[in-house]
Design an enzyme around this catalytic site. Structure first.
Site, short mmCIF file in Angstrom:
data_model
loop_
_atom_site.label_atom_id
_atom_site.label_comp_id
_atom_site.label_asym_id
_atom_site.label_seq_id
_atom_site.Cartn_x
_atom_site.Cartn_y
_atom_site.Cartn_z
N TYR A 173 13.04 31.40 5.80
CA TYR A 173 11.81 31.90 6.31
C TYR A 173 12.01 32.19 7.56
O TYR A 173 12.03 31.20 8.30
CB TYR A 173 10.72 31.26 5.68
N HIS B 290 -6.94 -8.06 12.09
CA HIS B 290 -5.61 -7.03 12.26
C HIS B 290 -5.58 -6.89 13.68
O HIS B 290 -6.13 -6.40 14.31
CB HIS B 290 -5.81 -5.83 11.35
N CYS C 17 12.11 24.69 3.69
CA CYS C 17 11.02 25.34 2.89
C CYS C 17 10.26 23.97 2.25
O CYS C 17 10.53 23.02 2.40
CB CYS C 17 11.88 25.90 1.69
N MET C 18 9.40 24.46 1.32
CA MET C 18 8.46 23.60 0.46
C MET C 18 9.51 22.51 -0.60
O MET C 18 9.17 21.39 -0.71
CB MET C 18 7.43 24.08 -0.46
N ASP C 19 10.45 23.19 -1.12
CA ASP C 19 11.29 22.46 -2.00
C ASP C 19 12.63 22.47 -1.92
O ASP C 19 13.43 22.02 -2.78
CB ASP C 19 10.86 23.10 -3.48
N ARG D 84 1.00 -11.26 6.30
CA ARG D 84 0.79 -10.03 5.72
C ARG D 84 1.91 -9.21 6.09
O ARG D 84 1.87 -8.43 7.33
CB ARG D 84 -0.62 -9.18 5.95
N ARG E 51 -11.47 -0.61 14.11
CA ARG E 51 -11.19 -0.08 12.78
C ARG E 51 -12.14 -0.53 11.57
O ARG E 51 -13.02 0.24 11.28
CB ARG E 51 -9.55 -0.24 12.42
N LYS F 12 0.97 -1.19 0.12
CA LYS F 12 -0.12 -0.01 -0.01
C LYS F 12 0.90 1.24 0.09
O LYS F 12 2.05 0.96 0.32
CB LYS F 12 -1.14 -0.09 1.33
C1 LIG Z 1 -0.64 -2.16 6.75
C2 LIG Z 1 -1.35 -3.48 7.09
C3 LIG Z 1 -0.52 -4.86 6.96
C4 LIG Z 1 1.14 -4.26 7.27
O1 LIG Z 1 1.54 -4.00 8.51
P1 LIG Z 1 2.82 -4.06 8.62
O2 LIG Z 1 3.04 -3.53 9.99
O3 LIG Z 1 3.87 -2.80 7.63
O4 LIG Z 1 3.53 -5.15 8.44
C5 LIG Z 1 -1.18 -5.83 7.40
N1 LIG Z 1 -2.46 -5.88 7.53
C6 LIG Z 1 -3.20 -4.74 7.30
C7 LIG Z 1 -4.57 -4.85 7.36
C8 LIG Z 1 -2.49 -3.49 7.19
O5 LIG Z 1 -3.45 -2.50 7.10
#
Ligand SMILES: *Cc1c(COP(=O)(O)O)cnc(C)c1O
Length: 386
Positions: free
Chosen positions: A270, A170, A318-320, A226, A141, A43
């Protein structure tokens, strides 16, 4: 610094070390028993590292499935020719169901409205939509509440356009050892899976471990892990450090585009929040700013590396662009071996000689976690794969 490739049009870039990514992926794969699949979480453009090259490298190192946060991230992978299974980690708006079917993306599912709309979209395309059932076991969540798991499945299972390819939850505290809340979540997950099986419902792949879970809680690898942050060489907690050896994948570098010896008392940036305290100080400019992910809250706090030496960043970021000071005649630790020159390479994250700045160091200074540091650098900087 040995061999440095910088982009043609801007002296600012993210280096992604795909060999390190491959070794990290293989290190996680070795933690899994035979038959346990590895789903790599890519992601946010692979936590800022660039999803497409990362996915290819991870697959070559033993990953079989991938996870994204948004439908757009999944579609981008499909359009780049990635054909392996992709899970969208939450339930997107119901208007996306046709896009999901068209691109063969598996969504997380936890409401009957979404599930049935997905089934309809699949059936009308003469397809079967695979999904993963998300269960809320205590993080509050996403997911179906654990008391409603069987009922949800009974409401949607008649649909010939739907197939449950996975069941997952999760953890909120997988980075802790001997944590009561973790144990509670795991128990609730086990109970929900047992209830589904007891009702004769297919669960598909059962999975719950993220990076810290995979390393610290091998008892709940189930059918798949995961893994996210660890693949990129970063530890989610100190507890995982002794258990797996990882190499950081991302470095962030720029080159000096201007350097001067200002007068004593001259201000920088700035608000002129830093003033030159004495003679023989160089102030150099690097074209990386907060729009590139270099948080402005780091102003006057962070160090950068050049010529293997730490130098203090000065003035407001700064921004850039940002500026840093080289104390040409000063204390040993902040004195480069030679004066800074136009074109010198500057490291914000990564190694230069024997010195290193880690994403963890920057995260501490920002008051955040290494995840946010690397995601942020993925926003605008050009990526160079090594
Ligand atoms: C982001 C996420 C993960 C991975 O988590 P890490 O801590 O980066 O390994 C796994 N499962 C879900 C649902 C997530 O949102």
């Amino acid at each position: 610094m040995n061999k440095v490739v910088s982009p043609e049009s801007r002296w600012a870039w993210v280096e992604v070390n795909l060999a390190a990514l491959r070794r990290n992926t293989a290190a996680f794969k070795r933690q899994l028993e035979r038959g346990v699949q590895m789903m790599c979480v890519v992601k946010a453009d692979a936590y800022g590292h660039g999803a497409v090259p990362c996915v290819k490298t991870m697959h070559a190192a033993g990953a079989s499935q991938f996870a994204v946060a948004t439908v757009a991230e999944g579609v981008a992978l499909r359009e780049a020719g990635i054909e392996w299974p992709i899970l969208v980690l939450s339930e997107p708006p119901v208007d996306c169901v046709r896009t999901l079917v068209e691109h063969d993306l598996m969504p997380a599912v936890y409401t009957p409205e979404f599930a049935l709309a997905l089934g309809e979209a699949a059936a009308s395309a003469d397809r079967v939509a695979r999904y993963h059932l998300a269960i809320d076991t205590g993080m509050t969540r996403i997911g179906v509440r654990r008391s409603d798991v069987v009922e949800l499945r009974r409401t949607i299972d008649f649909h010939r356009g739907l197939e449950c390819a996975g069941t997952f939850t999760h953890f909120a505290t997988a980075d802790l050892v001997d944590d009561w809340d973790f144990a509670l979540q795991l128990n609730r997950f086990r109970e929900a899976v047992a209830a589904l099986r007891g009702a004769g419902l297919e669960t598909g792949l059962v999975h719950c471990d993220n990076t810290p879970g995979t390393v610290l809680h091998p008892e709940c690898h189930f059918d798949m892990c995961r893994v996210g942050i660890g693949l990129y060489g970063l530890h989610p907690a100190d507890a995982t450090r002794p258990r797996i050896s990882l190499e950081p994948v991302m470095s962030v570098r720029g080159r000096v585009v201007r350097v001067v010896y200002p007068n004593v008392g001259d201000g920088v940036g700035y608000g002129l929040t830093w003033r030159v305290p004495k003679q023989n100080i160089q102030v150099a400019t690097v074209p990386i700013g907060y729009a590139d992910g270099l948080a402005r809250t780091l102003s006057n706090k962070m160090d950068v590396l050049t010529g293997g030496t730490r130098c203090r960043q000065v003035g407001n970021i700064c921004m850039d662009q940002f500026m840093f000071a080289a104390d040409v005649a000063g204390a040993r630790s902040y004195r480069p071996a030679r004066p800074v020159e136009y074109g010198d390479v500057v490291t914000l994250i990564g190694a230069d000689g024997d010195e290193r700045v880690t994403a963890d160091e920057m995260a501490r200074l920002r008051g955040t976690i290494n995840y946010e540091v690397v995601c942020d650098f993925g926003m605008r900087l050009e990526k160079i794969y090594t």
